[in-house]
Design a protein around this motif. Structure first.
Motif, PDB file in Angstrom:
ATOM      1  N   ALA A  91       0.829  -1.209   0.000  1.00  0.00           N
ATOM      2  CA  ALA A  91       0.000   0.000   0.000  1.00  0.00           C
ATOM      3  C   ALA A  91       0.862   1.257   0.000  1.00  0.00           C
ATOM      4  O   ALA A  91       0.558   2.245  -0.683  1.00  0.00           O
ATOM      5  CB  ALA A  91      -0.920   0.003   1.210  1.00  0.00           C
ATOM      6  N   GLU A  92       1.966   1.231   0.734  1.00  0.00           N
ATOM      7  CA  GLU A  92       2.874   2.380   0.783  1.00  0.00           C
ATOM      8  C   GLU A  92       3.574   2.576  -0.562  1.00  0.00           C
ATOM      9  O   GLU A  92       3.740   3.704  -1.028  1.00  0.00           O
ATOM     10  CB  GLU A  92       3.915   2.181   1.889  1.00  0.00           C
ATOM     11  N   VAL A  93       3.967   1.459  -1.154  1.00  0.00           N
ATOM     12  CA  VAL A  93       4.604   1.524  -2.471  1.00  0.00           C
ATOM     13  C   VAL A  93       3.630   2.104  -3.496  1.00  0.00           C
ATOM     14  O   VAL A  93       3.986   2.978  -4.305  1.00  0.00           O
ATOM     15  CB  VAL A  93       5.082   0.127  -2.922  1.00  0.00           C
ATOM     16  N   ASN A  94       2.390   1.645  -3.443  1.00  0.00           N
ATOM     17  CA  ASN A  94       1.375   2.109  -4.393  1.00  0.00           C
ATOM     18  C   ASN A  94       1.069   3.592  -4.187  1.00  0.00           C
ATOM     19  O   ASN A  94       0.871   4.342  -5.148  1.00  0.00           O
ATOM     20  CB  ASN A  94       0.100   1.283  -4.226  1.00  0.00           C
ATOM     21  N   LYS A  95       1.046   4.032  -2.936  1.00  0.00           N
ATOM     22  CA  LYS A  95       0.813   5.442  -2.626  1.00  0.00           C
ATOM     23  C   LYS A  95       1.915   6.322  -3.220  1.00  0.00           C
ATOM     24  O   LYS A  95       1.642   7.373  -3.813  1.00  0.00           O
ATOM     25  CB  LYS A  95       0.745   5.637  -1.111  1.00  0.00           C
ATOM     26  N   LEU A  96       3.154   5.871  -3.084  1.00  0.00           N
ATOM     27  CA  LEU A  96       4.284   6.620  -3.632  1.00  0.00           C
ATOM     28  C   LEU A  96       4.246   6.619  -5.154  1.00  0.00           C
ATOM     29  O   LEU A  96       4.551   7.629  -5.800  1.00  0.00           O
ATOM     30  CB  LEU A  96       5.608   6.029  -3.123  1.00  0.00           C
ATOM     31  N   ARG A  97       3.858   5.505  -5.729  1.00  0.00           N
ATOM     32  CA  ARG A  97       3.762   5.413  -7.190  1.00  0.00           C
ATOM     33  C   ARG A  97       2.730   6.411  -7.721  1.00  0.00           C
ATOM     34  O   ARG A  97       2.970   7.107  -8.705  1.00  0.00           O
ATOM     35  CB  ARG A  97       3.378   3.992  -7.605  1.00  0.00           C
ATOM     36  N   LYS A  98       1.582   6.488  -7.046  1.00  0.00           N
ATOM     37  CA  LYS A  98       0.537   7.412  -7.470  1.00  0.00           C
ATOM     38  C   LYS A  98       0.969   8.865  -7.314  1.00  0.00           C
ATOM     39  O   LYS A  98       0.609   9.729  -8.116  1.00  0.00           O
ATOM     40  CB  LYS A  98      -0.745   7.162  -6.674  1.00  0.00           C
ATOM     41  N   ALA A  99       1.754   9.130  -6.291  1.00  0.00           N
ATOM     42  CA  ALA A  99       2.196  10.505  -6.026  1.00  0.00           C
ATOM     43  C   ALA A  99       3.261  10.974  -7.003  1.00  0.00           C
ATOM     44  O   ALA A  99       3.337  12.161  -7.323  1.00  0.00           O
ATOM     45  CB  ALA A  99       2.721  10.617  -4.595  1.00  0.00           C
ATOM     46  N   ALA A 107       6.435   7.154 -10.560  1.00  0.00           N
ATOM     47  CA  ALA A 107       7.598   6.270 -10.690  1.00  0.00           C
ATOM     48  C   ALA A 107       7.158   4.801 -10.699  1.00  0.00           C
ATOM     49  O   ALA A 107       6.064   4.461 -10.249  1.00  0.00           O
ATOM     50  CB  ALA A 107       8.573   6.518  -9.548  1.00  0.00           C
ATOM     51  N   GLY A 108       8.030   3.941 -11.207  1.00  0.00           N
ATOM     52  CA  GLY A 108       7.742   2.514 -11.252  1.00  0.00           C
ATOM     53  C   GLY A 108       7.689   1.899  -9.860  1.00  0.00           C
ATOM     54  O   GLY A 108       8.242   2.442  -8.895  1.00  0.00           O
ATOM     55  N   MET A 109       7.025   0.749  -9.770  1.00  0.00           N
ATOM     56  CA  MET A 109       6.844   0.079  -8.472  1.00  0.00           C
ATOM     57  C   MET A 109       8.175  -0.238  -7.803  1.00  0.00           C
ATOM     58  O   MET A 109       8.359   0.013  -6.609  1.00  0.00           O
ATOM     59  CB  MET A 109       6.027  -1.208  -8.656  1.00  0.00           C
ATOM     60  N   MET A 110       9.121  -0.768  -8.571  1.00  0.00           N
ATOM     61  CA  MET A 110      10.419  -1.143  -7.989  1.00  0.00           C
ATOM     62  C   MET A 110      11.199   0.078  -7.528  1.00  0.00           C
ATOM     63  O   MET A 110      11.827   0.058  -6.471  1.00  0.00           O
ATOM     64  CB  MET A 110      11.233  -1.957  -8.990  1.00  0.00           C
ATOM     65  N   ASP A 111      11.150   1.154  -8.333  1.00  0.00           N
ATOM     66  CA  ASP A 111      11.831   2.392  -7.937  1.00  0.00           C
ATOM     67  C   ASP A 111      11.231   2.941  -6.648  1.00  0.00           C
ATOM     68  O   ASP A 111      11.952   3.442  -5.778  1.00  0.00           O
ATOM     69  CB  ASP A 111      11.728   3.441  -9.049  1.00  0.00           C
ATOM     70  N   CYS A 112       9.898   2.855  -6.543  1.00  0.00           N
ATOM     71  CA  CYS A 112       9.228   3.350  -5.324  1.00  0.00           C
ATOM     72  C   CYS A 112       9.608   2.510  -4.111  1.00  0.00           C
ATOM     73  O   CYS A 112       9.863   3.044  -3.024  1.00  0.00           O
ATOM     74  CB  CYS A 112       7.712   3.328  -5.519  1.00  0.00           C
ATOM     75  N   LYS A 113       9.670   1.209  -4.296  1.00  0.00           N
ATOM     76  CA  LYS A 113      10.030   0.335  -3.182  1.00  0.00           C
ATOM     77  C   LYS A 113      11.466   0.606  -2.729  1.00  0.00           C
ATOM     78  O   LYS A 113      11.743   0.705  -1.530  1.00  0.00           O
ATOM     79  CB  LYS A 113       9.883  -1.133  -3.590  1.00  0.00           C
ATOM     80  N   LYS A 114      12.383   0.757  -3.693  1.00  0.00           N
ATOM     81  CA  LYS A 114      13.784   1.038  -3.363  1.00  0.00           C
ATOM     82  C   LYS A 114      13.909   2.365  -2.619  1.00  0.00           C
ATOM     83  O   LYS A 114      14.681   2.483  -1.659  1.00  0.00           O
ATOM     84  CB  LYS A 114      14.624   1.068  -4.638  1.00  0.00           C
ATOM     85  N   ALA A 115      13.141   3.366  -3.068  1.00  0.00           N
ATOM     86  CA  ALA A 115      13.201   4.682  -2.427  1.00  0.00           C
ATOM     87  C   ALA A 115      12.675   4.611  -0.994  1.00  0.00           C
ATOM     88  O   ALA A 115      13.255   5.215  -0.082  1.00  0.00           O
ATOM     89  CB  ALA A 115      12.397   5.694  -3.238  1.00  0.00           C
ATOM     90  N   LEU A 116      11.619   3.857  -0.771  1.00  0.00           N
ATOM     91  CA  LEU A 116      11.056   3.713   0.576  1.00  0.00           C
ATOM     92  C   LEU A 116      12.003   2.945   1.493  1.00  0.00           C
ATOM     93  O   LEU A 116      12.141   3.271   2.674  1.00  0.00           O
ATOM     94  CB  LEU A 116       9.696   3.011   0.508  1.00  0.00           C
TER      95      LEU A 116
END
Length: 274
Positions: A7-15, A18-27
């Protein structure tokens, strides 16, 4: 280390887009801190933007928008490097959102400094450069004001035009669209002959004279014949004098007056990509 949820990854992606993997790495790098993760992604965008600063960004989407009163319009081009990105739905959606925002600004610098979802437009472009991996920038920014403004966007978002009319009469909507389509298709260099710059006029006269000399015409006749050729140039290359594409028996000016005898085309803007 904080546990990163989907859910956090998806929230960052929507904001950020960025791609899912990039968002996960950033988090993960931000230890779950959402704002810090956004900053990490933006810094990535800055690095990518710096690397691609000298790239050609001639592809993209040209978008025309008109305000609710139909008295002001804007065209922006959101430029990128490849046609593949230019056709992406998210890219075109962003171009449309930015064009809506651009309506409230008088010039490109003001627009780039405007707020877009908590950051400036310029920062958003840098962010998207990191997300997409291509140079993303605002190429053109054109405004037009008139008593009535209409627009046209050619299929594929490669050409966008605005046309101003002298009054909001019955039939103005169709007339403005028809003339905007004319400007898109025929690429006039100016509204009328008085708006053609002197350098272009001098160049056309000289070209005409050179052609006439090669045909063996006497030097004394060149000026008068060249003026005739110049008038033909104006007819072919100025919007109101061009043959109307839907009825070549009349000029654009004559077509507009057939809608209303007092109606005139007051201006136009045209942006083309690719």
């Amino acid at each position: 280390m904080a546990k990163i949820t989907a859910a956090e990854v998806n929230k960052l992606r929507k904001a950020t887009g960025a791609g899912m993997m990039d968002c996960k790495k950033a988090l993960v790098e931000a230890d779950g801190d959402f704002d810090k993760a956004i900053e990490i992604l933006r810094k990535k965008g800055q690095k990518v933007a710096a690397k691609r600063a000298d790239r050609d960004s001639s592809e993209g989407a040209a978008i025309a928008k008109v305000n609710d009163k139909k008295t002001e319009g804007v065209i922006i081009s959101l430029n990128c490097e490849t046609d593949f990105v230019a056709k992406n739905e998210s890219f075109v959606a962003l171009a449309n959102e930015l064009a809506d925002l651009a309506l409230g600004h008088d010039n490109k610098d003001s627009f780039l400094s405007a707020s877009y979802n908590g950051i400036t437009v310029e920062e958003k472009l840098t962010e998207q450069t990191g997300v997409i991996g291509e140079k993303i920038e605002i190429g053109s920014f054109e405004k037009l004001s008139a008593p009535f403004v209409g627009s046209y966007i050619h299929a594929g978002n490669k050409i966008a035009t605005l046309v101003g009319l002298s009054a909001a009469v019955n039939g103005a909507v169709d007339a403005a669209k028809d003339v905007a389509m004319q400007a898109a298709a025929m690429n006039p260099i100016a509204l009328n002959e008085s708006e053609v710059d002197q350098e272009t006029i001098d160049k056309e006269i000289e070209i005409a004279k050179d052609q006439l000399r090669q045909e063996g015409k006497p030097e004394a006749m060149l000026d008068n014949i060249a003026k005739g050729k110049l008038n033909r140039f104006f007819k072919d290359n100025t919007l109101v004098n061009q043959a109307f594409i839907k009825d070549s028996k009349q000029s654009v000016s004559q077509y507009v007056k057939s809608v209303n005898s007092d109606l005139e085309v007051t201006g136009f803007k045209r942006v083309a990509l690719g």
